[in-house]
Structures are given as C-alpha cells and as structure tokens.
Design an enzyme around this catalytic site. Structure first.
Site, short mmCIF file in Angstrom:
data_model
loop_
_atom_site.label_atom_id
_atom_site.label_comp_id
_atom_site.label_asym_id
_atom_site.label_seq_id
_atom_site.Cartn_x
_atom_site.Cartn_y
_atom_site.Cartn_z
N ASN A 167 -7.30 -3.73 -10.46
CA ASN A 167 -6.61 -2.50 -9.87
C ASN A 167 -5.38 -2.52 -10.90
OD1 ASN A 167 -4.56 -0.93 -8.41
ND2 ASN A 167 -4.68 -2.51 -6.83
N ALA B 88 0.44 -0.98 -0.09
CA ALA B 88 0.53 0.33 0.14
C ALA B 88 0.52 1.20 -0.36
CB ALA B 88 -0.43 0.26 1.21
N VAL B 89 0.72 2.48 -0.83
CA VAL B 89 1.32 3.45 -0.88
C VAL B 89 0.02 4.39 -0.15
CG1 VAL B 89 2.57 5.06 -1.92
CG2 VAL B 89 3.06 2.76 -2.37
N TYR C 269 3.08 -3.33 -11.39
CA TYR C 269 3.98 -4.71 -10.61
C TYR C 269 4.21 -5.11 -11.85
CZ TYR C 269 1.30 -5.60 -6.52
OH TYR C 269 1.00 -5.01 -4.83
N GLU D 247 -1.01 -11.63 -5.49
CA GLU D 247 -2.26 -11.82 -6.32
C GLU D 247 -2.48 -10.40 -6.06
OE1 GLU D 247 -1.93 -16.06 -4.36
OE2 GLU D 247 -2.12 -13.95 -4.07
#
Length: 150
Positions: free
Chosen positions: A112, A74-75, A119, A107
C-alpha cells in the site's frame, strides 16, 4: 476541507461501514465497531465530515498508556489526493498528544504505497515487518512508529 471530530455514537457508524466496504478487502462489522465504541477510554474513532454531513474519511485508534495504535484509516476514493488524509492524520496525532499519548504505531500492507507515503509524511518510520499478517489476500505488514519529536 471537511470538519474533523470524534464519532459521537453508533448512529454514525453507517458512514464508516460504507467507507470500509469501499476501501478494505476484509471490512470490520458493525458489531466490531460497536464493541470499540463500548470502550471510549481506550477506543477512539475520529471522522472527517463534508458540508453535507457525509463521512468522507475516518481513523480508529486505541490509546494505550502513552501511545496510540492506529487500527483503521480510510479516505473515500473521491476525496483522496486532496489533503484530507494528511489533515485527518494530523488531527488524530494532535488529539492523541492532548490525551497524553504522543507516540503512535500502526501496521500497513507492504504493497500500500500511497498509505505508506502518507504515514511517512506524517513522521512515521519503518520499524519492522509482520510476515503474512494480512489475509484476503495474504500479505506482509510493515510496522511503523512515530515518536513525539518527529
């Protein structure tokens, strides 16, 4: 750019819990993170900390033999699109390789697209699909893998 380091203990969980509340539909509980921290050989939590000491991003992963499984990433919304996620991912992958785990998997929600782009820019490729993997709302997950030569 924030500083990247491994979480030192449960007293630093408040920043991660705050990020989870902002970023996830079903955030992990403090108890879930405390269970993770109780197994430091397998479970790793790395944080990005700004100049004021606030946690602005984090990544949790499990080391399993020669690979890692990224559990959460998370950011903080205010820090997105500033290279923090990319730098944290590079930090985590370098740390995993240093630990003897150069392969990585995760996953991600199929919808998203920003995370998928992050990624894939980090060398992950699509390897499969888990139908109805996520809840709140129900959604498929893409399975991504990164091999050491990427």
């Amino acid at each position: 750019m924030p500083t990247f380091r491994r979480l030192t203990g449960p007293d630093e969980l408040d920043g991660i819990l705050a990020l989870d509340a902002l970023c996830f539909n079903r955030p992990w509980t403090r108890a879930e993170y405390e269970r993770e921290l109780a197994d430091p050989v397998r479970c790793h939590l790395h944080i990005a900390v700004d100049d004021a000491g606030a946690t602005v991003a984090y990544c949790s992963f499990w080391r399993i033999f020669d690979e890692i499984h990224v559990n959460n990433f998370a950011v903080h919304p205010a820090w997105r699109r500033r290279g923090v996620g990319r730098a944290l991912l590079a930090h985590v992958l370098a740390e995993a390789a240093r630990l003897g785990a150069p392969r990585a998997t995760l996953e991600v929600r199929a919808s998203n697209t920003p995370a998928i782009a992050l990624y894939e820019a980090g060398g992950f490729v699509r390897a499969g699909l888990r139908k109805a993997y996520y809840t709140h709302p129900i959604e498929d997950a893409l399975i991504l893998w990164r091999e050491p030569d990427r």
